[in-house]
Motif scaffolding. Sequence first.
Motif, short mmCIF file in Angstrom:
data_model
loop_
_atom_site.label_atom_id
_atom_site.label_comp_id
_atom_site.label_asym_id
_atom_site.label_seq_id
_atom_site.Cartn_x
_atom_site.Cartn_y
_atom_site.Cartn_z
N UNK A 89 0.79 -1.30 -0.06
CA UNK A 89 -0.12 0.07 0.01
C UNK A 89 0.88 1.16 -0.10
N UNK A 90 0.59 2.30 -0.96
CA UNK A 90 1.17 3.54 -0.93
C UNK A 90 1.09 4.14 0.42
N UNK A 91 1.87 4.94 1.01
CA UNK A 91 1.73 5.75 2.23
C UNK A 91 0.38 6.64 2.18
N UNK A 92 0.28 7.31 1.04
CA UNK A 92 -0.94 8.19 0.90
C UNK A 92 -2.23 7.68 1.00
N UNK A 93 -2.44 6.23 0.62
CA UNK A 93 -3.68 5.61 0.67
C UNK A 93 -3.80 4.52 1.90
N UNK A 94 -2.60 4.63 2.81
CA UNK A 94 -2.51 3.74 3.78
C UNK A 94 -3.63 3.74 4.81
N UNK A 95 -4.12 4.92 5.34
CA UNK A 95 -5.29 4.94 6.49
C UNK A 95 -6.50 4.71 5.86
N UNK A 96 -6.48 4.54 4.64
CA UNK A 96 -8.11 3.87 4.27
C UNK A 96 -8.34 2.58 4.73
N UNK A 97 -7.38 1.71 5.28
CA UNK A 97 -7.56 0.46 5.54
C UNK A 97 -7.56 0.14 6.82
N UNK A 98 -7.48 1.41 7.81
CA UNK A 98 -7.72 1.25 9.16
C UNK A 98 -9.06 1.32 9.62
N UNK A 99 -9.45 0.30 10.50
CA UNK A 99 -10.82 0.34 10.85
C UNK A 99 -11.01 0.95 12.14
N UNK A 100 -9.86 1.27 12.94
CA UNK A 100 -9.95 1.87 14.30
C UNK A 100 -8.79 1.88 15.01
N UNK A 101 -8.60 2.62 16.05
CA UNK A 101 -7.74 2.92 17.02
C UNK A 101 -8.06 2.50 18.65
N UNK A 102 -7.16 1.89 19.41
CA UNK A 102 -7.36 1.78 20.88
C UNK A 102 -6.16 2.12 21.60
N UNK A 103 -6.04 2.21 23.00
CA UNK A 103 -5.12 2.15 23.90
C UNK A 103 -4.74 0.71 24.20
N UNK A 104 -3.47 0.47 24.38
CA UNK A 104 -2.83 -0.79 24.50
C UNK A 104 -1.89 -0.98 25.32
N UNK A 105 -1.47 -1.96 26.27
CA UNK A 105 -0.37 -2.22 27.05
C UNK A 105 0.47 -3.28 26.43
N UNK A 106 1.76 -2.97 26.40
CA UNK A 106 2.67 -4.17 25.90
C UNK A 106 3.37 -4.37 27.14
N UNK A 107 3.19 -5.53 27.98
CA UNK A 107 3.70 -5.70 29.19
C UNK A 107 5.12 -6.71 28.72
N UNK A 108 6.02 -6.47 29.36
CA UNK A 108 7.35 -6.87 29.01
C UNK A 108 8.16 -7.59 30.36
N UNK A 109 8.72 -8.95 30.11
CA UNK A 109 9.72 -9.35 31.00
C UNK A 109 11.11 -8.83 30.65
N UNK A 110 11.38 -7.61 31.29
CA UNK A 110 12.46 -6.85 30.78
C UNK A 110 13.93 -7.70 31.21
N UNK A 111 14.07 -8.42 32.17
CA UNK A 111 15.00 -8.99 32.31
C UNK A 111 15.44 -10.11 31.25
N UNK A 112 14.36 -10.58 30.77
CA UNK A 112 14.54 -11.77 29.83
C UNK A 112 14.87 -11.33 28.65
N UNK A 113 14.31 -9.94 28.11
CA UNK A 113 14.67 -9.27 27.04
C UNK A 113 16.21 -8.68 27.07
N UNK A 114 16.54 -8.21 28.08
CA UNK A 114 17.80 -7.79 28.35
C UNK A 114 18.84 -8.90 28.10
N UNK A 115 18.57 -9.98 28.48
CA UNK A 115 19.60 -11.20 28.39
C UNK A 115 19.55 -11.77 27.14
N UNK A 116 18.40 -11.65 26.17
CA UNK A 116 18.25 -12.10 25.02
C UNK A 116 18.98 -11.01 24.11
N UNK A 117 19.03 -9.80 24.46
CA UNK A 117 19.66 -8.77 23.63
C UNK A 117 21.16 -9.05 23.89
N UNK A 118 21.77 -9.18 25.06
CA UNK A 118 23.08 -9.39 25.40
C UNK A 118 23.49 -10.56 24.57
#
Length: 231
Positions: free
Chosen positions: A94-123
């Motif tokens: 999809x071209x950027x100028x047409x992209x918003x036409x495919x959005x149905x809606x918006x909402x608030x969300x939380x992305x909960x994260x096990x930060x110590x596991x993420x840091x270990x994976x990154x390392x």
Amino acid sequence: MPATLFTLPANPTIPVKGEAAEYPIGRIFCVGRNYAAHAAEMGAKVDREAPFYFTKSPTTAAMTGAEVPYPAGTADYHYEMELAFVIGAPAFRVAKEDALQVVYGYCCALDMTRRDIQADAKAKRRPWDASKDFENSTIFASITKADDFAVGSQRIHLEVDGVQRQDSTLDLMIHDVAAIIADLSKYYHLRPGDVILTGTPEGVGPVVAGETITGGIDGLEPVELTIGAAE
């Protein structure tokens, strides 16, 4: 179609403001490091050339107002407040100028994260899956239809037990919604059921059992999550 050995649970759904029917979750895509200040607090460089993504399973979803157990395997459980949007029509290259036409809606969300596991994976230069893709790690508020909300400079914020922890604005996203759709649709045939989280601003941090997270974006329904005892 052949018979199956057992029946899988139905995919979770997100309520839609003003509708009796709910939005079924098919896939969850997440944009990483989409606010410069958050990238900096994570010790990462900002990539302005293109977004990057990780995915989460539909089984990670829970709805606002839930109480979820403090997850197993971590001692550093973090909140991340995000704008999410959901797809309402097929989209591929999809071209950027047409992209918003495919959005149905918006909402608030939380992305909960096990930060110590993420840091270990990154390392260890390993995938992040165990830090992000686990039960009750993606929390959704009700969807507001795209006709009733346009992304601009709205405030995005989060509190823990009433104490402010995150406070920013949506216009500080490095890659906006249209850019995300245009880029993601180069690699995937996007379709109804796809949910995309757009990244978190600075101020992420830990929560413990007994605390309640509340988050909001001006113009959208707020999200709330209570952390229960450890599993």
